[in-house]
Design a protein around this motif. Sequence first.
Motif, PDB file in Angstrom:
ATOM      1  N   GLY A   1       0.785  -1.219   0.000  1.00  0.00           N
ATOM      2  CA  GLY A   1       0.000   0.000   0.000  1.00  0.00           C
ATOM      3  C   GLY A   1       0.818   1.271   0.000  1.00  0.00           C
ATOM      4  N   GLY A   2       2.049   1.226   0.507  1.00  0.00           N
ATOM      5  CA  GLY A   2       2.830   2.446   0.632  1.00  0.00           C
ATOM      6  C   GLY A   2       4.006   2.542  -0.307  1.00  0.00           C
ATOM      7  N   ILE A   3       4.979   1.656  -0.103  1.00  0.00           N
ATOM      8  CA  ILE A   3       6.240   1.764  -0.835  1.00  0.00           C
ATOM      9  C   ILE A   3       6.014   1.575  -2.332  1.00  0.00           C
ATOM     10  N   LEU A   4       5.118   0.648  -2.694  1.00  0.00           N
ATOM     11  CA  LEU A   4       4.883   0.384  -4.115  1.00  0.00           C
ATOM     12  C   LEU A   4       4.243   1.589  -4.801  1.00  0.00           C
ATOM     13  N   ILE A   5       3.287   2.249  -4.101  1.00  0.00           N
ATOM     14  CA  ILE A   5       2.668   3.445  -4.675  1.00  0.00           C
ATOM     15  C   ILE A   5       3.717   4.527  -4.845  1.00  0.00           C
ATOM     16  N   LEU A   6       4.611   4.641  -3.838  1.00  0.00           N
ATOM     17  CA  LEU A   6       5.695   5.621  -3.896  1.00  0.00           C
ATOM     18  C   LEU A   6       6.586   5.349  -5.104  1.00  0.00           C
ATOM     19  N   ILE A   7       6.901   4.053  -5.327  1.00  0.00           N
ATOM     20  CA  ILE A   7       7.758   3.680  -6.450  1.00  0.00           C
ATOM     21  C   ILE A   7       7.073   4.018  -7.776  1.00  0.00           C
ATOM     22  N   LEU A   8       5.758   3.733  -7.853  1.00  0.00           N
ATOM     23  CA  LEU A   8       5.022   4.043  -9.086  1.00  0.00           C
ATOM     24  C   LEU A   8       4.996   5.554  -9.336  1.00  0.00           C
ATOM     25  N   PHE A   9       4.820   6.335  -8.250  1.00  0.00           N
ATOM     26  CA  PHE A   9       4.869   7.786  -8.384  1.00  0.00           C
ATOM     27  C   PHE A   9       6.215   8.227  -8.933  1.00  0.00           C
ATOM     28  N   GLY A  10       7.292   7.699  -8.337  1.00  0.00           N
ATOM     29  CA  GLY A  10       8.627   8.051  -8.797  1.00  0.00           C
ATOM     30  C   GLY A  10       8.825   7.699 -10.255  1.00  0.00           C
ATOM     31  N   LEU A  11       8.312   6.544 -10.626  1.00  0.00           N
ATOM     32  CA  LEU A  11       8.414   6.074 -12.013  1.00  0.00           C
ATOM     33  C   LEU A  11       7.728   7.040 -12.965  1.00  0.00           C
ATOM     34  N   MET A  12       6.483   7.417 -12.619  1.00  0.00           N
ATOM     35  CA  MET A  12       5.709   8.275 -13.508  1.00  0.00           C
ATOM     36  C   MET A  12       6.309   9.669 -13.580  1.00  0.00           C
ATOM     37  N   LEU A  13       6.907  10.149 -12.448  1.00  0.00           N
ATOM     38  CA  LEU A  13       7.413  11.514 -12.430  1.00  0.00           C
ATOM     39  C   LEU A  13       8.767  11.629 -13.114  1.00  0.00           C
TER      40      LEU A  13
ATOM     41  N   THR B   1      17.795  12.865 -16.247  1.00  0.00           N
ATOM     42  CA  THR B   1      17.802  11.446 -16.564  1.00  0.00           C
ATOM     43  C   THR B   1      17.829  10.649 -15.269  1.00  0.00           C
ATOM     44  N   VAL B   2      17.386   9.382 -15.323  1.00  0.00           N
ATOM     45  CA  VAL B   2      17.536   8.505 -14.160  1.00  0.00           C
ATOM     46  C   VAL B   2      18.429   7.322 -14.520  1.00  0.00           C
ATOM     47  N   HIS B   3      19.147   7.457 -15.640  1.00  0.00           N
ATOM     48  CA  HIS B   3      20.031   6.393 -16.081  1.00  0.00           C
ATOM     49  C   HIS B   3      21.346   6.497 -15.320  1.00  0.00           C
ATOM     50  N   LEU B   4      21.734   5.433 -14.594  1.00  0.00           N
ATOM     51  CA  LEU B   4      22.852   5.546 -13.657  1.00  0.00           C
ATOM     52  C   LEU B   4      24.177   5.823 -14.352  1.00  0.00           C
ATOM     53  N   ASP B   5      24.373   5.290 -15.580  1.00  0.00           N
ATOM     54  CA  ASP B   5      25.669   5.463 -16.233  1.00  0.00           C
ATOM     55  C   ASP B   5      25.883   6.889 -16.734  1.00  0.00           C
TER      56      ASP B   5
ATOM     57  N   GLU C   1      10.131   9.299 -15.567  1.00  0.00           N
ATOM     58  CA  GLU C   1      10.368   8.693 -16.880  1.00  0.00           C
ATOM     59  C   GLU C   1      10.019   9.675 -17.990  1.00  0.00           C
ATOM     60  N   GLN C   2      10.904   9.779 -18.976  1.00  0.00           N
ATOM     61  CA  GLN C   2      10.580  10.603 -20.146  1.00  0.00           C
ATOM     62  C   GLN C   2       9.741   9.747 -21.069  1.00  0.00           C
ATOM     63  N   ALA C   3       8.430   9.745 -20.793  1.00  0.00           N
ATOM     64  CA  ALA C   3       7.544   8.754 -21.400  1.00  0.00           C
ATOM     65  C   ALA C   3       7.526   8.833 -22.921  1.00  0.00           C
ATOM     66  N   VAL C   4       7.698  10.037 -23.460  1.00  0.00           N
ATOM     67  CA  VAL C   4       7.588  10.179 -24.907  1.00  0.00           C
ATOM     68  C   VAL C   4       8.797   9.577 -25.603  1.00  0.00           C
ATOM     69  N   THR C   5       9.990   9.861 -25.049  1.00  0.00           N
ATOM     70  CA  THR C   5      11.191   9.436 -25.761  1.00  0.00           C
ATOM     71  C   THR C   5      11.582   8.003 -25.434  1.00  0.00           C
ATOM     72  N   GLN C   6      11.528   7.645 -24.146  1.00  0.00           N
ATOM     73  CA  GLN C   6      12.086   6.346 -23.781  1.00  0.00           C
ATOM     74  C   GLN C   6      11.051   5.242 -23.686  1.00  0.00           C
ATOM     75  N   LYS C   7       9.781   5.626 -23.495  1.00  0.00           N
ATOM     76  CA  LYS C   7       8.688   4.656 -23.412  1.00  0.00           C
ATOM     77  C   LYS C   7       8.964   3.561 -22.376  1.00  0.00           C
ATOM     78  N   PHE C   8       9.420   3.963 -21.200  1.00  0.00           N
ATOM     79  CA  PHE C   8       9.617   3.047 -20.061  1.00  0.00           C
ATOM     80  C   PHE C   8      10.555   1.884 -20.390  1.00  0.00           C
TER      81      PHE C   8
ATOM     82  N   ASN D   1      15.130  14.793  -7.178  1.00  0.00           N
ATOM     83  CA  ASN D   1      16.135  15.856  -7.286  1.00  0.00           C
ATOM     84  C   ASN D   1      17.113  15.579  -8.417  1.00  0.00           C
ATOM     85  N   MET D   2      17.533  14.311  -8.484  1.00  0.00           N
ATOM     86  CA  MET D   2      18.493  13.893  -9.505  1.00  0.00           C
ATOM     87  C   MET D   2      17.914  14.109 -10.889  1.00  0.00           C
ATOM     88  N   TYR D   3      16.625  13.789 -11.042  1.00  0.00           N
ATOM     89  CA  TYR D   3      15.982  13.914 -12.348  1.00  0.00           C
ATOM     90  C   TYR D   3      15.903  15.378 -12.765  1.00  0.00           C
TER      91      TYR D   3
END
Lengths: 171, 111
Positions: free
Chosen positions: A64-76, B100-104, A78-85, B93-95
């Motif tokens: 309920g907590g850490i996973l939601i936090l990780i998903l938030f970090g992921l969404m915030l 980027t979040v790519h470590l290399d 990731e350059q979704a347009v260029t890298q597409k996760f 902060n790093m981003y």
Amino acid sequence: MDLTAIVFYLFSIVTVGAAAIMVFSKNIVHSAFALMFSLAGIAVLYVLLYADFIAATQLLVYVGGILILILFGLMLTEQAVTQKFKAVTVNMLPASLLAAVTTVLLVYAYATTSWQMVMPEERSETVYDLGILLMSDYILPFIIAGVLLLIAIVGAILMSTRLTAIKNEEQ
Amino acid sequence: MELMITPWLAEPGLVHFLIVSALLLSLGLMAVLSRRNVIMVLMGVELILNSANINLIAFSRYTSLSLEGQMIALFVIIIAAAEAAVALAIVLNMYSRFNTVHLDEIDSLKG
């Protein structure tokens, strides 16, 4: 084969399989969701080990907590347009070698050691005993953990708000 | 050989849980070493912490460690929560700094 064994094997396979999907999936969002199944499977393993309070905590804090936090970090981040996760993997050979050697050595050590086991205590619940322990023998670690959590949350908020403050100044 | 292994498989005991945690540990190690996204590395660390917790709780059930093991596992979960909160603030902060979040690619301290 009784019910305990069936439940154990079913949820061990779910846990380890979801962890494997998490590690090898190319899509990072899929990885995060696989991690959710892995953590929930671990909670079932805790129930099998008569640790009901830890299982509930695992579901509340991790799923309920850490996973939601990780998903938030992921969404915030990731350059979704260029890298597409897409995820990049490096050092595949040394990493898999090290992981395989670790598994083999640990399983060998676990299987060959003669553990000093006692007869498992049949407990109906652990919450009462854990509460008594927390307020007697473990009172100092309990207080320190509370202070640590406070400092961590204040630090996280400070770092995140400073971030937006700098951006606003630049604009 | 088959006669020995079948009853061992049918009764999940301490060693079974320890083997599951060893598999999870090596998968987490693999995620930390081979993935280059910071958040993937973080997920690998969470997996390693969970494998340690399975060990602690299995020992608390089957050996004389008793409830102390569950107590330690509880504190591990608390510290993992604090670690995740701070680590994700650092990642944000790093981003914003490196975009980027790519470590290399984050190597400004490299000599």
